[in-house]
Write a protein that holds these residues in place. Structure first.
Motif, short mmCIF file in Angstrom:
data_model
loop_
_atom_site.label_atom_id
_atom_site.label_comp_id
_atom_site.label_asym_id
_atom_site.label_seq_id
_atom_site.Cartn_x
_atom_site.Cartn_y
_atom_site.Cartn_z
N THR A 144 11.98 -48.55 17.30
CA THR A 144 12.26 -49.54 18.11
C THR A 144 12.64 -49.27 19.35
O THR A 144 13.74 -48.42 19.62
N SER A 145 12.01 -49.99 20.46
CA SER A 145 12.13 -49.76 21.99
C SER A 145 13.66 -50.40 22.28
O SER A 145 14.15 -51.29 21.59
N SER A 146 13.96 -50.26 23.72
CA SER A 146 15.05 -51.12 24.32
C SER A 146 14.40 -52.07 25.26
O SER A 146 15.01 -52.59 25.73
N THR A 147 13.01 -52.36 25.04
CA THR A 147 12.44 -53.48 25.78
C THR A 147 12.30 -54.57 25.05
O THR A 147 11.73 -54.76 23.91
N PRO A 148 12.88 -55.49 25.63
CA PRO A 148 12.56 -56.92 25.09
C PRO A 148 11.16 -57.48 24.92
O PRO A 148 10.50 -57.31 25.82
N ALA A 149 10.73 -58.04 23.85
CA ALA A 149 9.33 -58.46 23.75
C ALA A 149 8.88 -59.39 24.60
O ALA A 149 7.77 -59.00 25.21
N ILE A 150 9.73 -60.34 25.29
CA ILE A 150 9.23 -61.21 26.36
C ILE A 150 9.04 -60.49 27.60
O ILE A 150 8.39 -60.91 28.39
N THR A 151 10.02 -59.54 27.90
CA THR A 151 9.98 -58.81 29.11
C THR A 151 8.63 -57.89 29.08
O THR A 151 7.84 -57.95 30.38
N LEU A 152 8.28 -57.59 27.90
CA LEU A 152 6.95 -56.78 27.89
C LEU A 152 5.55 -57.83 28.21
O LEU A 152 4.83 -57.34 29.14
N ALA A 153 5.73 -59.12 27.61
CA ALA A 153 4.59 -59.75 27.72
C ALA A 153 4.68 -60.20 29.08
O ALA A 153 3.45 -60.36 29.85
N GLN A 154 5.55 -60.65 29.71
CA GLN A 154 5.76 -61.04 31.31
C GLN A 154 5.19 -59.92 32.08
O GLN A 154 4.74 -60.28 33.17
N ASP A 155 5.44 -58.67 31.82
CA ASP A 155 5.08 -57.72 32.64
C ASP A 155 3.68 -57.33 32.58
O ASP A 155 2.71 -57.19 33.61
N LEU A 156 2.99 -57.48 31.20
CA LEU A 156 1.79 -57.63 31.20
C LEU A 156 0.93 -58.49 31.84
O LEU A 156 -0.16 -57.97 32.64
N ARG A 157 1.53 -59.59 31.68
CA ARG A 157 0.63 -60.77 32.56
C ARG A 157 0.78 -60.60 34.02
O ARG A 157 -0.16 -60.55 34.73
N ALA A 158 1.65 -60.14 34.62
CA ALA A 158 1.85 -59.68 35.85
C ALA A 158 1.06 -58.59 36.42
O ALA A 158 0.55 -58.62 37.83
N ARG A 159 0.43 -57.80 35.52
CA ARG A 159 -0.44 -56.71 35.95
C ARG A 159 -1.91 -57.09 35.76
O ARG A 159 -2.60 -56.35 36.46
N THR A 160 -2.24 -58.24 34.93
CA THR A 160 -3.63 -58.39 34.53
C THR A 160 -3.83 -59.81 34.35
O THR A 160 -2.93 -60.20 33.34
N GLN A 161 -4.81 -60.23 34.77
CA GLN A 161 -5.52 -61.70 34.22
C GLN A 161 -6.41 -61.58 32.95
O GLN A 161 -6.75 -62.47 32.56
N ASN A 162 -6.82 -60.45 32.64
CA ASN A 162 -7.86 -60.16 31.73
C ASN A 162 -7.41 -59.90 30.30
O ASN A 162 -8.22 -59.58 29.59
N ILE A 163 -6.25 -59.98 30.06
CA ILE A 163 -5.56 -59.60 28.65
C ILE A 163 -6.07 -61.01 27.73
O ILE A 163 -6.02 -62.07 28.17
N ALA A 164 -6.52 -60.79 26.69
CA ALA A 164 -7.00 -61.96 25.87
C ALA A 164 -6.15 -62.63 25.25
O ALA A 164 -6.26 -63.70 25.18
N ALA A 165 -4.96 -61.95 24.67
CA ALA A 165 -3.83 -62.71 24.03
C ALA A 165 -2.93 -61.81 23.52
O ALA A 165 -2.81 -60.56 23.94
N VAL A 166 -1.78 -62.43 23.02
CA VAL A 166 -0.61 -61.85 22.69
C VAL A 166 -0.50 -62.01 21.21
O VAL A 166 -0.50 -63.27 20.79
N ILE A 167 -0.45 -61.16 20.19
CA ILE A 167 -0.20 -61.08 18.85
C ILE A 167 1.12 -60.86 18.61
O ILE A 167 1.54 -59.71 18.94
N TYR A 168 2.11 -61.81 18.32
CA TYR A 168 3.53 -61.52 18.42
C TYR A 168 3.82 -61.58 16.96
O TYR A 168 3.64 -62.50 16.19
N THR A 169 4.50 -60.28 16.36
CA THR A 169 4.85 -60.39 14.87
C THR A 169 6.44 -60.14 14.92
O THR A 169 7.07 -59.18 15.53
N ASP A 170 7.12 -61.09 14.15
CA ASP A 170 8.58 -60.55 13.89
C ASP A 170 8.45 -59.88 12.71
O ASP A 170 8.18 -60.32 11.45
N ILE A 171 8.96 -58.53 12.78
CA ILE A 171 8.71 -57.76 11.67
C ILE A 171 9.78 -58.15 10.64
O ILE A 171 9.39 -57.95 9.34
#
Length: 241
Positions: A144-171
């Motif tokens: 388990t990392s120290s990165t909030p899931a939402i922060t990662l999603a926002q960072d990835l969107r800021a880096r690329t417009q070509n991401i197909a989707a986010v598959i979000y799983t609550d373990i």
């Protein structure tokens, strides 16, 4: 809402884990291609495959043979997650005929690389964001990392417009037949404009209705289909997939 029946692969067999625990495994069949055909015959228009062995660094060869067999036996798009961590793997898996790949750990650890791969393969790569208590889990959910899931999603969107989707799983919900974390899913859906695929815990028709009411673009359903808690044809009708 799109419905993605899940086929989790381990040592070439179709299995399900509880909360990602490799010691809490249930085997549902030795012929994943037959199971894939079963879901497609029931109306599935797409399938979600997971290579559990590759996800934690084990030998994926048996699962690759199963993936190839699935692709050859049905005529619907399949996406695959688990162990997609380098460009060679991406090229190899896409060459098999997979419609989309899900990148998990590498999207967190190498976000610039992931964005580069998304730009090289527009619409072909999705981010698999698996969360434990809101924090990103990696390496087959073993860390388990120290990165909030939402922060990662926002960072990835800021880096690329070509991401197909986010598959979000609550373990905490995955494989437990206790319903999805609807609040967390809505929070993630509102965090970016990336299409969201809800994963983990969908158990009843009420769960499906709640996701439809929340206007989720898509949902992955696994154990509830195998255990008979949900009938795929009825789910597809309710979701209007």
């Amino acid at each position: 809402m799109e419905i993605w029946p899940a086929i989790d692969l381990r040592r070439g067999r179709c299995v399900r884990l509880q909360q990602g625990d490799y010691d809490r495994e249930t085997v549902f069949g030795d012929d994943p291609a037959a199971i894939a055909k079963q879901w497609v015959d029931a109306g599935a228009k797409r399938l979600h495959l997971v290579d559990l062995d590759a996800a934690r660094g084990d030998d994926p060869s048996q699962n690759l043979a199963a993936v190839r067999s699935i692709i050859e036996s049905i005529d619907v798009p399949c996406q695959l997650g688990g162990g997609v961590r380098d460009e060679d793997t991406i090229e190899t898996l896409l060459a098999l005929g997979l419609a989309r790949l899900v990148v998990g750990s590498a999207a967190l650890k190498q976000p610039a690389w992931f964005a580069e791969m998304c730009d090289a393969h527009p619409g072909k790569l999705a981010a698999g964001i698996d969360a434990r208590n809101g924090m990103v889990a990696t390496d087959g959910w073993l860390e388990t990392s120290s990165t909030p899931a939402i922060t990662l999603a926002q960072d990835l969107r800021a880096r690329t417009q070509n991401i197909a989707a986010v598959i979000y799983t609550d373990i905490a919900k995955d494989g437990m037949l206790q319903g999805p974390n609807l609040e967390g899913l809505i929070e993630m859906a509102n965090a970016t404009d990336i299409p969201l695929v809800a994963s983990g815990g969908v158990t009843t028709m009420a769960d499906v209705q709640a996701l439809v009411d929340a206007e989720m673009p898509a949902a992955i359903i696994g154990r509830a289909l195998y255990d008979g808690h949900l009938d795929l044809a009825a789910v597809l009708e309710l979701a209007n997939d």
